[in-house]
Design an enzyme around this catalytic site. Structure first.
Site, mmCIF file in Angstrom:
data_model
loop_
_atom_site.group_PDB
_atom_site.id
_atom_site.type_symbol
_atom_site.label_atom_id
_atom_site.label_comp_id
_atom_site.label_asym_id
_atom_site.label_seq_id
_atom_site.Cartn_x
_atom_site.Cartn_y
_atom_site.Cartn_z
ATOM 1 N N ASP A 109 0.793 -1.247 0.000
ATOM 2 C CA ASP A 109 0.000 0.000 0.000
ATOM 3 C C ASP A 109 0.822 1.293 0.000
ATOM 4 O O ASP A 109 0.445 2.280 0.668
ATOM 5 C CB ASP A 109 -0.964 0.010 1.206
ATOM 6 N N GLU A 125 -4.653 -0.846 -1.452
ATOM 7 C CA GLU A 125 -5.974 -0.875 -0.805
ATOM 8 C C GLU A 125 -6.911 0.026 -1.596
ATOM 9 O O GLU A 125 -6.572 1.193 -1.859
ATOM 10 C CB GLU A 125 -5.878 -0.373 0.648
ATOM 11 N N LYS A 135 -6.829 -4.926 -3.086
ATOM 12 C CA LYS A 135 -7.515 -5.519 -1.924
ATOM 13 C C LYS A 135 -8.504 -4.528 -1.327
ATOM 14 O O LYS A 135 -8.220 -3.343 -1.229
ATOM 15 C CB LYS A 135 -6.470 -5.928 -0.877
ATOM 16 N N LYS A 150 -7.781 -4.428 4.915
ATOM 17 C CA LYS A 150 -6.466 -4.063 5.438
ATOM 18 C C LYS A 150 -5.474 -5.199 5.200
ATOM 19 O O LYS A 150 -4.348 -4.975 4.801
ATOM 20 C CB LYS A 150 -6.563 -3.724 6.932
ATOM 21 N N VAL A 155 3.076 0.434 4.320
ATOM 22 C CA VAL A 155 2.401 1.328 5.258
ATOM 23 C C VAL A 155 0.950 0.876 5.410
ATOM 24 O O VAL A 155 0.356 0.343 4.471
ATOM 25 C CB VAL A 155 2.469 2.780 4.755
ATOM 26 N N THR A 156 0.373 1.117 6.601
ATOM 27 C CA THR A 156 1.057 1.551 7.806
ATOM 28 C C THR A 156 1.365 0.327 8.672
ATOM 29 O O THR A 156 0.681 -0.692 8.588
ATOM 30 C CB THR A 156 0.179 2.550 8.611
ATOM 31 N N CYS A 216 -2.255 -2.045 7.825
ATOM 32 C CA CYS A 216 -2.220 -3.039 6.741
ATOM 33 C C CYS A 216 -1.022 -3.973 6.821
ATOM 34 O O CYS A 216 -1.122 -5.142 6.431
ATOM 35 C CB CYS A 216 -2.295 -2.327 5.401
#
Ligand code: TIU
Length: 229
Positions: A24, A72, A129, A132, A157-158, A162
């Site tokens: 992410d 995400e 996705k 998370k 991150v973070t 996630c």
């Protein structure tokens, strides 16, 4: 095998069965005007992870080792967005609303893209996705098992959201995870440190934690595969 100095003890992986996971690294989390900032966060705190991850990415690419990116986000019609996620918190903008980088966390918008410094190359898997964790409602597990990958080097991150969800999902599926402390980041420095400590606690209950310097040092001192010579 490559052995990396790590917490709580050195971690060994077989380079024939390793992949780099970049979780992410999207504008929506790392840059101003995105989803992360809409939640009231100081997004500059995540920038420190980008440079070290770039170096690890280069090392994997140089050796032809697999790299997998995750993002995400949601379908433009938001049919995969649970109300329980949409209505969480008190953001200035909600998922799907129009921000300075397009619709927040919506696939195809500028904010949903991975930052240019870490952009995927053709041939690298990108997993989209809705949650998370990177395994939930994705084909990540299938992609890993199809390539006989058993070890993951984890960046992203973070750290406590996630990354933590993903390494716990990976752990329960039998994958070993080496989480890189300087290639992960949080809006909350104390959560970053706590999450890393939790991964390594109880004899690596979730995984191992190392720095990118330690990983790159271990990789550099191992022989380069014949096909790359
Ligand atoms: N808010 C926060 O810290 N993270 C997320 O919402 N997603 C990820 O961690 N990728």
């Amino acid at each position: 095998m490559i052995t990396v100095p790590a917490q709580p003890f050195p971690h060994s992986f077989d380079p024939a069965h390793v992949a780099l996971l970049c979780i992410d690294f999207q504008r929506d989390f790392v840059e101003p005007g995105g989803f992360g900032e809409s939640l009231g966060n100081d997004v500059s705190r995540l920038r420190t992870a980008v440079g070290p991850t770039r170096a690890v990415l280069a090392a994997f690419r140089e050796r032809g080792w697999p790299v997998i990116h995750t993002r995400e986000g949601h379908r433009p019609d938001l049919t995969d967005l649970f109300p329980a996620k949409r209505d969480r918190g008190n953001p200035s903008l909600r998922i799907g609303e129009e921000g300075p980088m397009g619709r927040l966390l919506v696939r195809g918008s500028k904010g949903h893209d991975i930052v240019p410094e870490l952009a995927p190359l053709p041939g690298e898997v990108v997993v989209d996705k809705p949650g998370k964790g990177s395994f939930y409602a994705t084909d990540l597990e299938t992609v890993l098992r199809a390539r006989s990958i058993t070890s993951l080097v984890v960046t992203g991150v973070t750290t406590e959201v996630c990354v933590q969800s993903t390494v716990r999902e990976a752990n329960d599926r039998g994958f070993e995870a080496l989480i890189l402390s300087d290639c992960t980041g949080s809006y909350f420095p104390e959560f970053h440190e706590s999450a890393l400590a939790m991964f390594a606690a109880q004899g690596a209950i979730v995984g191992w934690v190392a720095t990118s310097t330690d990983l790159l040092g271990a990789i550099d001192s191992s022989p380069v595969p014949a096909k790359d010579m």
